[in-house]
Design a protein around this motif. Structure first.
Motif, mmCIF file in Angstrom:
data_model
loop_
_atom_site.group_PDB
_atom_site.id
_atom_site.type_symbol
_atom_site.label_atom_id
_atom_site.label_comp_id
_atom_site.label_asym_id
_atom_site.label_seq_id
_atom_site.Cartn_x
_atom_site.Cartn_y
_atom_site.Cartn_z
ATOM 1 N N LEU A 345 0.840 -1.203 0.000
ATOM 2 C CA LEU A 345 0.000 0.000 0.000
ATOM 3 C C LEU A 345 0.877 1.256 0.000
ATOM 4 C CD1 LEU A 345 -2.771 1.380 0.248
ATOM 5 C CD2 LEU A 345 -2.586 1.125 2.737
ATOM 6 N N MET A 346 1.935 1.250 0.818
ATOM 7 C CA MET A 346 2.839 2.391 0.844
ATOM 8 C C MET A 346 3.574 2.543 -0.486
ATOM 9 S SD MET A 346 4.387 2.266 4.738
ATOM 10 C CE MET A 346 5.333 3.757 4.507
ATOM 11 N N CYS A 347 3.889 1.420 -1.110
ATOM 12 C CA CYS A 347 4.532 1.450 -2.425
ATOM 13 C C CYS A 347 3.621 2.134 -3.444
ATOM 14 C CB CYS A 347 4.869 0.033 -2.877
ATOM 15 S SG CYS A 347 5.611 -0.077 -4.520
ATOM 16 N N TRP A 348 2.337 1.797 -3.394
ATOM 17 C CA TRP A 348 1.368 2.369 -4.342
ATOM 18 C C TRP A 348 1.161 3.863 -4.085
ATOM 19 C CZ3 TRP A 348 -3.847 4.022 -3.335
ATOM 20 C CH2 TRP A 348 -4.559 4.357 -4.496
ATOM 21 N N THR A 349 1.030 4.229 -2.786
ATOM 22 C CA THR A 349 0.795 5.646 -2.475
ATOM 23 C C THR A 349 2.031 6.512 -2.714
ATOM 24 O OG1 THR A 349 1.333 5.224 -0.141
ATOM 25 C CG2 THR A 349 -0.997 5.120 -0.776
ATOM 26 N N SER A 350 3.223 5.909 -2.663
ATOM 27 C CA SER A 350 4.455 6.673 -2.896
ATOM 28 C C SER A 350 4.910 6.599 -4.352
ATOM 29 C CB SER A 350 5.572 6.160 -1.985
ATOM 30 O OG SER A 350 5.925 4.826 -2.328
ATOM 31 N N HIS A 351 4.067 5.975 -5.206
ATOM 32 C CA HIS A 351 4.388 5.825 -6.631
ATOM 33 C C HIS A 351 5.693 5.053 -6.840
ATOM 34 C CE1 HIS A 351 1.120 8.643 -7.465
ATOM 35 N NE2 HIS A 351 1.657 9.498 -6.597
ATOM 36 N N GLY A 352 5.813 3.939 -6.106
ATOM 37 C CA GLY A 352 6.934 3.031 -6.322
ATOM 38 C C GLY A 352 8.219 3.377 -5.616
ATOM 39 N N LYS A 353 8.159 4.183 -4.561
ATOM 40 C CA LYS A 353 9.377 4.558 -3.850
ATOM 41 C C LYS A 353 9.666 3.666 -2.636
ATOM 42 C CE LYS A 353 9.225 9.455 -5.143
ATOM 43 N NZ LYS A 353 9.179 10.862 -4.645
ATOM 44 N N VAL A 354 8.684 2.854 -2.242
ATOM 45 C CA VAL A 354 8.848 1.976 -1.081
ATOM 46 C C VAL A 354 8.858 0.521 -1.533
ATOM 47 C CG1 VAL A 354 7.839 1.189 1.100
ATOM 48 C CG2 VAL A 354 7.745 3.611 0.481
ATOM 49 N N ASN A 355 9.871 -0.226 -1.144
ATOM 50 C CA ASN A 355 9.934 -1.661 -1.444
ATOM 51 C C ASN A 355 9.091 -2.403 -0.414
ATOM 52 O OD1 ASN A 355 10.761 -4.433 -1.641
ATOM 53 N ND2 ASN A 355 12.557 -3.737 -2.773
ATOM 54 N N PRO A 356 8.045 -3.113 -0.849
ATOM 55 C CA PRO A 356 7.144 -3.778 0.111
ATOM 56 C C PRO A 356 7.834 -4.790 1.007
ATOM 57 C CG PRO A 356 6.189 -3.758 -2.096
ATOM 58 C CD PRO A 356 7.617 -3.312 -2.239
ATOM 59 N N LEU A 357 8.996 -5.293 0.585
ATOM 60 C CA LEU A 357 9.679 -6.317 1.381
ATOM 61 C C LEU A 357 10.031 -5.831 2.777
ATOM 62 C CD1 LEU A 357 12.128 -7.871 -1.244
ATOM 63 C CD2 LEU A 357 9.973 -8.822 -0.425
ATOM 64 N N ILE A 358 10.273 -4.536 2.926
ATOM 65 C CA ILE A 358 10.684 -4.048 4.247
ATOM 66 C C ILE A 358 9.565 -4.185 5.268
ATOM 67 C CG2 ILE A 358 12.326 -2.448 3.183
ATOM 68 C CD1 ILE A 358 10.452 -0.146 3.998
ATOM 69 N N GLY A 359 8.318 -4.310 4.808
ATOM 70 C CA GLY A 359 7.195 -4.487 5.725
ATOM 71 C C GLY A 359 7.274 -5.787 6.493
ATOM 72 N N SER A 360 7.918 -6.806 5.895
ATOM 73 C CA SER A 360 8.038 -8.101 6.578
ATOM 74 C C SER A 360 8.881 -7.995 7.829
ATOM 75 C CB SER A 360 8.651 -9.134 5.627
ATOM 76 O OG SER A 360 9.991 -8.771 5.303
#
Length: 413
Positions: A345-360
């Motif tokens: 979700l953060m990746c989508w709202t930041s237009h691809g600036k956040v790597n979702p893997l860090i959420g794990s």
């Protein structure tokens, strides 16, 4: 003759307290499981600092159950004792019952029974948090406060599993203790269980620490299933520098805010932040080094072997324990998934600036989960360095699990 009888009784006592005399097939299964865990710790290096003492404690208690027995007090007639020992007086307190004198004979408990009191009384978890705080750099979290959201999202497993455990028939307090496994934080799980459901302390402690050690096995399949190749390859911008003043103020502010809102979380949060203040203040180097090294190592040894020593065959291989192990795995998996999905979700709202893997990494297993995020990210993009970005959610997860513990104790305690 008396000496011979005493010798034979001693030999019989040794045999009767051994694992062989119990003749319980479940003990042998647990010995096999302990050997597998030691193989994973030594050969595969799956968090050996945790897994090796846990596995060896498990091995010892199933070979020699008496190592965990509590002290036992018996009453013996003074006259009978004197007859059995040829008139020798016993060095025991004398108690008068029904007009007769009895010796109050106390048999010393096993070594691990006494070491386990630090687990049972909730002493070890805050000390572990002290060491974690002294070892941890909160800079990535301070630099990117949004990481708090990822750490919070990764607590999803705690509350979903709580509902599942209640549905399976566990009491509210037991369900809360089982759910906290989802935070992947062994000290927090022990702390909560010692307050809410001490009867489940053994299985929950073993489950929590085992899943912490098996993070490199459990997390990657979930992370890959919930993300695309493109998302896993996202390179994040470098974090901003954090000043020394920010690092000193952070533990003080967090301690004040959390303690005022959730006093029950104060022992864990307070010790975590005290350890970090030792680190960042720069004026207590010796204390900081002791908390990071000697104290942390000693408590890890005591906690590991005694947690493993609760896993006897008769206790561990029961339906209730198996349910706890399965629920704990689901809690940990849901926590990982919650962090990754919020990362998407953060990746989508930041237009691809956040790597979702860090959420794990929000599941709190410091720094194992952050290393796993780094490894999975580099598999897709060898030039990708996610470790420091993942440490933000990782540290937030530690704080989040302690806050979740305070919530559960406040509501259910």
């Amino acid at each position: 003759m008396n000496i011979l009888n005493e010798f034979l009784q001693s030999i019989q006592g040794i045999f009767q307290t051994s694992g062989f005399f119990l003749n319980d097939w479940r003990n042998y299964i647990m010995i096999g499981i302990a050997c597998v865990l030691m193989y994973l710790a030594i050969k595969k290096q799956f968090e050996p600092l945790l897994l090796l003492p846990i596995a060896f404690g498990m091995l010892l208690v199933n070979l020699f159950p008496a190592i965990m027995v509590p002290p036992q007090t018996t009453m013996q007639l003074v006259s009978d004792y004197m007859t059995a020992h040829g008139g020798a007086a016993g060095n025991y307190p004398i108690v008068l019952l029904n007009g007769q004198q009895y010796y109050q004979v106390t048999q010393v408990g096993g070594l691990f029974y006494y070491l386990y009191q630090g687990v049972k009384l909730g002493i070890y978890p805050p000390l572990i948090f002290l060491g974690i705080g002294a070892m941890t750099d909160f800079g990535p979290l301070i630099s990117n406060p949004k990481s708090f959201l990822l750490g919070a999202a990764a607590q999803l497993g705690i509350f979903t599993t709580f509902i599942g455990a209640v549905f399976l028939g566990f009491s509210g307090k037991q369900a809360g203790s089982i759910g906290i496994i989802g935070g992947a934080d062994g000290p927090t799980a022990i702390f909560v269980t010692s307050k809410l459901a001490p009867e489940l302390l053994g299985p929950i402690a073993v489950a929590a620490y085992s899943y912490m050690a098996l993070v490199p096995i459990i997390q990657p399949p979930i992370m890959k299933a919930l993300t695309t190749k493109k998302e896993r390859g996202i390179v994040m911008e470098q974090l901003r520098p954090v000043s020394k003043l920010e690092k000193i103020l952070f533990p003080i502010i967090v301690t004040v805010v959390v303690s005022l809102l959730l006093p029950d979380a104060c022992p864990l949060i307070g010790m975590l932040m005290l350890g970090n203040l030792f680190r960042e203040s720069g004026v207590v180097g010796r204390i900081s080094n002791t908390a990071q090294n000697e104290l942390m190592n000693i408590i890890t040894i005591f906690l590991g072997v005694t947690v493993g020593a609760t896993a006897t065959g008769s206790v561990f291989l029961s339906l209730q324990t198996i349910e706890i192990i399965i629920l704990g795995l689901l809690a940990f998996s849901f926590g990982t998934a919650g962090g990754v999905l919020f990362g998407k979700l953060m990746c989508w709202t930041s237009h691809g600036k956040v790597n979702p893997l860090i959420g794990s990494a929000g599941v709190s297993a410091v720094p194992m989960a952050a290393r796993v995020a780094q490894k999975v990210g580099q598999e897709e993009n060898p030039g990708n360095f996610l470790l420091m970005h993942a440490m933000g959610p990782n540290v937030a997860g530690v704080i989040g699990s302690a806050v979740a513990a305070g919530v559960l104790i406040s509501i259910l305690g």
